[in-house]
Design an enzyme around this catalytic site. Structure first.
Site, PDB file in Angstrom:
ATOM      1  N   TYR A 281      41.614   3.534 107.112  1.00  0.00           N
ATOM      2  CA  TYR A 281      42.542   2.581 107.740  1.00  0.00           C
ATOM      3  C   TYR A 281      42.460   2.616 109.276  1.00  0.00           C
TER       4      TYR A 281
ATOM      5  N   ASN B  46      32.849   9.908 103.244  1.00  0.00           N
ATOM      6  CA  ASN B  46      32.437  10.089 101.842  1.00  0.00           C
ATOM      7  C   ASN B  46      33.144   9.108 100.907  1.00  0.00           C
TER       8      ASN B  46
ATOM      9  N   ASN C  84      38.675   8.017 100.024  1.00  0.00           N
ATOM     10  CA  ASN C  84      39.915   7.217 100.084  1.00  0.00           C
ATOM     11  C   ASN C  84      39.677   5.881 100.758  1.00  0.00           C
TER      12      ASN C  84
ATOM     13  N   SER D 198      49.151  14.491 114.114  1.00  0.00           N
ATOM     14  CA  SER D 198      50.273  13.733 113.574  1.00  0.00           C
ATOM     15  C   SER D 198      51.579  14.227 114.162  1.00  0.00           C
ATOM     16  N   ALA D 199      52.560  13.341 114.192  1.00  0.00           N
ATOM     17  CA  ALA D 199      53.912  13.719 114.596  1.00  0.00           C
ATOM     18  C   ALA D 199      54.474  14.803 113.688  1.00  0.00           C
TER      19      ALA D 199
ATOM     20  N   TYR E 125      49.872  19.457 104.000  1.00  0.00           N
ATOM     21  CA  TYR E 125      49.210  18.467 104.863  1.00  0.00           C
ATOM     22  C   TYR E 125      49.558  18.728 106.326  1.00  0.00           C
TER      23      TYR E 125
ATOM     24  N   LYS F 149      47.129  19.940 109.790  1.00  0.00           N
ATOM     25  CA  LYS F 149      47.042  19.324 111.127  1.00  0.00           C
ATOM     26  C   LYS F 149      47.350  20.368 112.203  1.00  0.00           C
TER      27      LYS F 149
ATOM     28  N   TYR G 147      49.770  10.968 116.140  1.00  0.00           N
ATOM     29  CA  TYR G 147      50.184   9.610 115.786  1.00  0.00           C
ATOM     30  C   TYR G 147      51.599   9.629 115.244  1.00  0.00           C
TER      31      TYR G 147
ATOM     32  N   ASN H  43      54.110   5.403 101.736  1.00  0.00           N
ATOM     33  CA  ASN H  43      54.703   5.055 103.025  1.00  0.00           C
ATOM     34  C   ASN H  43      55.384   3.693 102.973  1.00  0.00           C
TER      35      ASN H  43
ATOM     36  N   ARG I  40      64.688  11.265 100.287  1.00  0.00           N
ATOM     37  CA  ARG I  40      63.430  11.918  99.913  1.00  0.00           C
ATOM     38  C   ARG I  40      63.453  13.327 100.521  1.00  0.00           C
TER      39      ARG I  40
ATOM     40  N   GLY J 255      62.806  16.579 102.475  1.00  0.00           N
ATOM     41  CA  GLY J 255      61.977  16.849 103.653  1.00  0.00           C
ATOM     42  C   GLY J 255      62.077  15.790 104.738  1.00  0.00           C
TER      43      GLY J 255
HETATM   44  P1  NAD Z   1      42.376   7.098 105.449  1.00  0.00           P
HETATM   45  O1  NAD Z   1      42.496   7.887 104.200  1.00  0.00           O
HETATM   46  O2  NAD Z   1      42.420   5.615 105.339  1.00  0.00           O
HETATM   47  O3  NAD Z   1      41.064   7.516 106.248  1.00  0.00           O
HETATM   48  C1  NAD Z   1      40.503   8.808 106.168  1.00  0.00           C
HETATM   49  C2  NAD Z   1      39.039   8.627 105.837  1.00  0.00           C
HETATM   50  O4  NAD Z   1      38.406   9.903 105.777  1.00  0.00           O
HETATM   51  C3  NAD Z   1      38.814   7.949 104.487  1.00  0.00           C
HETATM   52  O5  NAD Z   1      37.921   6.863 104.649  1.00  0.00           O
HETATM   53  C4  NAD Z   1      38.193   9.048 103.620  1.00  0.00           C
HETATM   54  O6  NAD Z   1      37.288   8.518 102.669  1.00  0.00           O
HETATM   55  C5  NAD Z   1      37.526   9.923 104.662  1.00  0.00           C
HETATM   56  N1  NAD Z   1      37.347  11.330 104.302  1.00  0.00           N
HETATM   57  C6  NAD Z   1      38.268  12.220 103.854  1.00  0.00           C
HETATM   58  N2  NAD Z   1      37.724  13.429 103.705  1.00  0.00           N
HETATM   59  C7  NAD Z   1      36.417  13.332 104.048  1.00  0.00           C
HETATM   60  C8  NAD Z   1      35.328  14.243 104.116  1.00  0.00           C
HETATM   61  N3  NAD Z   1      35.475  15.524 103.772  1.00  0.00           N
HETATM   62  N4  NAD Z   1      34.136  13.778 104.535  1.00  0.00           N
HETATM   63  C9  NAD Z   1      33.962  12.486 104.870  1.00  0.00           C
HETATM   64  N5  NAD Z   1      34.951  11.572 104.842  1.00  0.00           N
HETATM   65  C10 NAD Z   1      36.165  11.997 104.435  1.00  0.00           C
HETATM   66  O7  NAD Z   1      43.547   7.607 106.441  1.00  0.00           O
HETATM   67  P2  NAD Z   1      44.023   7.025 107.846  1.00  0.00           P
HETATM   68  O8  NAD Z   1      45.418   6.556 107.676  1.00  0.00           O
HETATM   69  O9  NAD Z   1      43.005   6.129 108.418  1.00  0.00           O
HETATM   70  O10 NAD Z   1      44.101   8.378 108.660  1.00  0.00           O
HETATM   71  C11 NAD Z   1      43.027   8.835 109.472  1.00  0.00           C
HETATM   72  C12 NAD Z   1      43.383  10.200 110.024  1.00  0.00           C
HETATM   73  O11 NAD Z   1      44.614  10.094 110.749  1.00  0.00           O
HETATM   74  C13 NAD Z   1      43.610  11.262 108.949  1.00  0.00           C
HETATM   75  O12 NAD Z   1      43.099  12.482 109.420  1.00  0.00           O
HETATM   76  C14 NAD Z   1      45.120  11.318 108.840  1.00  0.00           C
HETATM   77  O13 NAD Z   1      45.565  12.569 108.401  1.00  0.00           O
HETATM   78  C15 NAD Z   1      45.531  11.055 110.290  1.00  0.00           C
HETATM   79  N6  NAD Z   1      46.887  10.508 110.398  1.00  0.00           N
HETATM   80  C16 NAD Z   1      47.229   9.370 109.712  1.00  0.00           C
HETATM   81  C17 NAD Z   1      48.523   8.865 109.814  1.00  0.00           C
HETATM   82  C18 NAD Z   1      48.944   7.642 109.047  1.00  0.00           C
HETATM   83  O14 NAD Z   1      50.136   7.412 108.925  1.00  0.00           O
HETATM   84  N7  NAD Z   1      48.047   6.821 108.534  1.00  0.00           N
HETATM   85  C19 NAD Z   1      49.452   9.516 110.631  1.00  0.00           C
HETATM   86  C20 NAD Z   1      49.075  10.655 111.332  1.00  0.00           C
HETATM   87  C21 NAD Z   1      47.773  11.151 111.232  1.00  0.00           C
HETATM   88  C1  UD1 Z   2      54.967   9.917 106.930  1.00  0.00           C
HETATM   89  C2  UD1 Z   2      54.379  11.217 106.468  1.00  0.00           C
HETATM   90  C3  UD1 Z   2      54.263  12.171 107.639  1.00  0.00           C
HETATM   91  C4  UD1 Z   2      53.500  11.536 108.798  1.00  0.00           C
HETATM   92  C5  UD1 Z   2      54.213  10.253 109.189  1.00  0.00           C
HETATM   93  C6  UD1 Z   2      53.489   9.532 110.309  1.00  0.00           C
HETATM   94  C7  UD1 Z   2      55.108  11.303 104.147  1.00  0.00           C
HETATM   95  C8  UD1 Z   2      56.054  11.928 103.155  1.00  0.00           C
HETATM   96  N1  UD1 Z   2      55.233  11.733 105.420  1.00  0.00           N
HETATM   97  O1  UD1 Z   2      56.339  10.186 107.123  1.00  0.00           O
HETATM   98  O2  UD1 Z   2      53.595  13.335 107.245  1.00  0.00           O
HETATM   99  O3  UD1 Z   2      53.487  12.402 109.900  1.00  0.00           O
HETATM  100  O4  UD1 Z   2      54.287   9.389 108.046  1.00  0.00           O
HETATM  101  O5  UD1 Z   2      52.408   8.847 109.836  1.00  0.00           O
HETATM  102  O6  UD1 Z   2      54.254  10.501 103.796  1.00  0.00           O
HETATM  103  N2  UD1 Z   2      60.946   5.119 102.995  1.00  0.00           N
HETATM  104  C9  UD1 Z   2      61.729   4.487 102.041  1.00  0.00           C
HETATM  105  N3  UD1 Z   2      61.140   4.031 100.907  1.00  0.00           N
HETATM  106  C10 UD1 Z   2      59.793   4.171 100.663  1.00  0.00           C
HETATM  107  C11 UD1 Z   2      58.988   4.811 101.650  1.00  0.00           C
HETATM  108  C12 UD1 Z   2      59.607   5.287 102.796  1.00  0.00           C
HETATM  109  O7  UD1 Z   2      62.944   4.336 102.223  1.00  0.00           O
HETATM  110  O8  UD1 Z   2      59.311   3.746  99.593  1.00  0.00           O
HETATM  111  C13 UD1 Z   2      61.579   5.582 104.248  1.00  0.00           C
HETATM  112  C14 UD1 Z   2      61.465   7.067 104.527  1.00  0.00           C
HETATM  113  O9  UD1 Z   2      62.526   7.769 103.952  1.00  0.00           O
HETATM  114  C15 UD1 Z   2      61.474   7.092 106.059  1.00  0.00           C
HETATM  115  C16 UD1 Z   2      60.796   5.766 106.446  1.00  0.00           C
HETATM  116  O10 UD1 Z   2      60.907   4.922 105.305  1.00  0.00           O
HETATM  117  O11 UD1 Z   2      62.790   7.074 106.550  1.00  0.00           O
HETATM  118  C17 UD1 Z   2      59.321   5.917 106.810  1.00  0.00           C
HETATM  119  O12 UD1 Z   2      58.665   6.620 105.739  1.00  0.00           O
HETATM  120  P1  UD1 Z   2      57.085   6.847 105.749  1.00  0.00           P
HETATM  121  O13 UD1 Z   2      56.395   5.559 105.942  1.00  0.00           O
HETATM  122  O14 UD1 Z   2      56.760   7.635 104.518  1.00  0.00           O
HETATM  123  O15 UD1 Z   2      56.836   7.711 107.071  1.00  0.00           O
HETATM  124  P2  UD1 Z   2      57.414   9.144 107.512  1.00  0.00           P
HETATM  125  O16 UD1 Z   2      58.602   9.512 106.738  1.00  0.00           O
HETATM  126  O17 UD1 Z   2      57.592   9.108 108.969  1.00  0.00           O
END
Ligand code: NAD
Ligand code: UD1
Length: 339
Positions: free
Chosen positions: A11, A32, A35, A124-125, A150, A154, A178, A200, A293, A295
């Site tokens: 993403y 790879n 996801n 991540s936050a 998870y 980080k 992020y 999410n 939820r 945590g």
């Molecule tokens: P995503 O799952 O869409 O992207 C991660 C990518 O990494 C995927 O394409 C997956 O196939 C690939 N991958 C995983 N393990 C691998 C491996 N061992 N070798 C090669 N490829 C591998 O997730 P995203 O939302 O794009 O997140 C990207 C990064 O940002 C992640 O590290 C995630 O933990 C971090 N992050 C995401 C969020 C969020 O809310 N989306 C928030 C904070 C941090």
């Molecule tokens: C998620 C991740 C966290 C990551 C953060 C930033 C989880 C459990 N935690 O948390 O590790 O650092 O994103 O990317 O995934 N909510 C609902 N209904 C739903 C889904 C969510 O009410 O079906 C609420 C949650 O309670 C929260 C808000 O929406 O108050 C946002 O939730 P979510 O998108 O999961 O993000 P984070 O809780 O911030």
């Protein structure tokens, strides 16, 4: 300069590849596809009108990584690859520690061997402890006391990279924390495509809007917030992607460790998000209030000041843009890349 993007088919990675190509960087992706779909990378090239190189490999495969560094003249790495589902990390901790830690260690070993010393890491936050006051700041807020594997991966990867930079002053590492990335590229060609039931908020809302789920469960309405529902700092994924380009440019002139929040500094509640999505898209989002939820915190938002001062980066898109672009992606691709 060529940038190696691990996890570039995912993403955030796919949106960052677009921004890099548009800024004139060469892009080499290793993913790879655990996801993600390779279709995202076809769309990235379509949007940017430029080609990238793609290797379907696991970052933990040292031989494969060495071969990529030997074939391409890489100047800098952005390391997105990782597993990211909080709930899954609780039931599969060993897979999470293996994937997220070993990919980071193998990548750094291969970088070191090939003389590449600049790395941007997706943090991540979630690394901030739950007992801080808001807003969260890089220097002023406590980290640690993570509530799930998870989050610990980080936290530990940050420490591995920090120690690496301390050991060798040639390294430059940028730890980007992020907040809540949502939205999609305004073209509607790339976006978030979660497998299974989304964890999410925003992907869940947009799947309700498209008819894949019948209603949203709102996790608690008795928090100490303006309407009782949880407040978060949502950021448009294109703004987040641009934060990575800003970090690369900053690192060219700075060695050592740097940490930056990527957030907007503004918090919105779950019900604010539902109402904004309904207003912008005209789609009704039925919801039901359920238990909290485990945590979850009441309120989380960033101080974006350090990123503004040092990276010259600030989020440009507002909540309406985030909802509009989420819907453009979801409505054009009801089943994601399998549509
Ligand atoms: P995503 O799952 O869409 O992207 C991660 C990518 O990494 C995927 O394409 C997956 O196939 C690939 N991958 C995983 N393990 C691998 C491996 N061992 N070798 C090669 N490829 C591998 O997730 P995203 O939302 O794009 O997140 C990207 C990064 O940002 C992640 O590290 C995630 O933990 C971090 N992050 C995401 C969020 C969020 O809310 N989306 C928030 C904070 C941090
Ligand atoms: C998620 C991740 C966290 C990551 C953060 C930033 C989880 C459990 N935690 O948390 O590790 O650092 O994103 O990317 O995934 N909510 C609902 N209904 C739903 C889904 C969510 O009410 O079906 C609420 C949650 O309670 C929260 C808000 O929406 O108050 C946002 O939730 P979510 O998108 O999961 O993000 P984070 O809780 O911030």
């Amino acid at each position: 300069m060529n940038v190696l993007v691990t996890g570039g088919a995912g993403y955030i990675g796919s949106h960052t590849c677009v921004e890099l190509l548009e800024k004139g960087y060469g892009v080499v992706v290793v993913d790879n596809l655990v996801n993600s779909s390779a279709k995202s990378l076809e769309r990235v090239q379509q949007i940017a009108g430029k080609d990238l190189a793609f290797y379907e490999e696991d970052v933990r495969n040292r031989g494969a990584m060495d071969a990529i560094f030997e074939k391409h003249d890489i100047g800098c790495v952005i390391h997105f690859a990782g597993l990211k589902a909080v709930g899954q990390s609780v039931s599969m901790p060993l897979e999470y520690y293996d994937n997220n830690l070993n990919s980071t260690i193998t990548l750094c070993q291969s970088m070191k061997e090939h003389g590449v010393r600049d790395i941007v890491f997706s943090s991540s936050a979630t690394v901030y402890s739950g007992d801080n006051t808001m807003p969260l700041s890089e220097a002023g807020s406590r980290t640690g006391m993570c509530t799930n594997p998870y989050g610990w991966t980080k936290y530990m990867c940050e420490q591995i990279l920090r120690d690496t930079a301390f050991s060798d002053k040639d390294w430059s590492i940028a730890l980007l924390r992020y907040f809540n990335p949502i939205g999609a590229h305004p073209s509607g060609l790339i976006g978030e495509d979660p497998r299974g039931i989304p964890n999410n908020l925003m992907p869940f809302i947009s799947q309700v809007a498209i008819g894949r789920r019948d209603h949203l469960s709102v996790f608690g309405n008795d928090y100490d917030t303006h309407d009782g529902t949880g407040v978060r700092d949502y950021i448009h994924v294109v703004d987040l992607a641009r934060g990575h380009v800003a970090a690369i440019e900053y690192m060219l002139g700075h060695r050592g460790e740097s940490v930056f929040n990527l957030g907007t500094g503004t918090g919105y509640s779950v019900l604010d998000m539902v109402k904004a999505f309904e207003r912008v898209t005209g789609q009704k989002i039925p919801y039901e209030i359920v238990d909290r939820r485990p945590g979850d915190l009441a309120t989380v938002y960033a101080s974006p000041d350090k990123s503004a001062q040092l990276l010259g980066w600030k989020a440009q898109y507002n909540l309406e843009d985030m909802c509009r672009d989420t819907w453009a992606w979801q409505s054009k691709n009801p089943m994601g890349y399998d549509s």
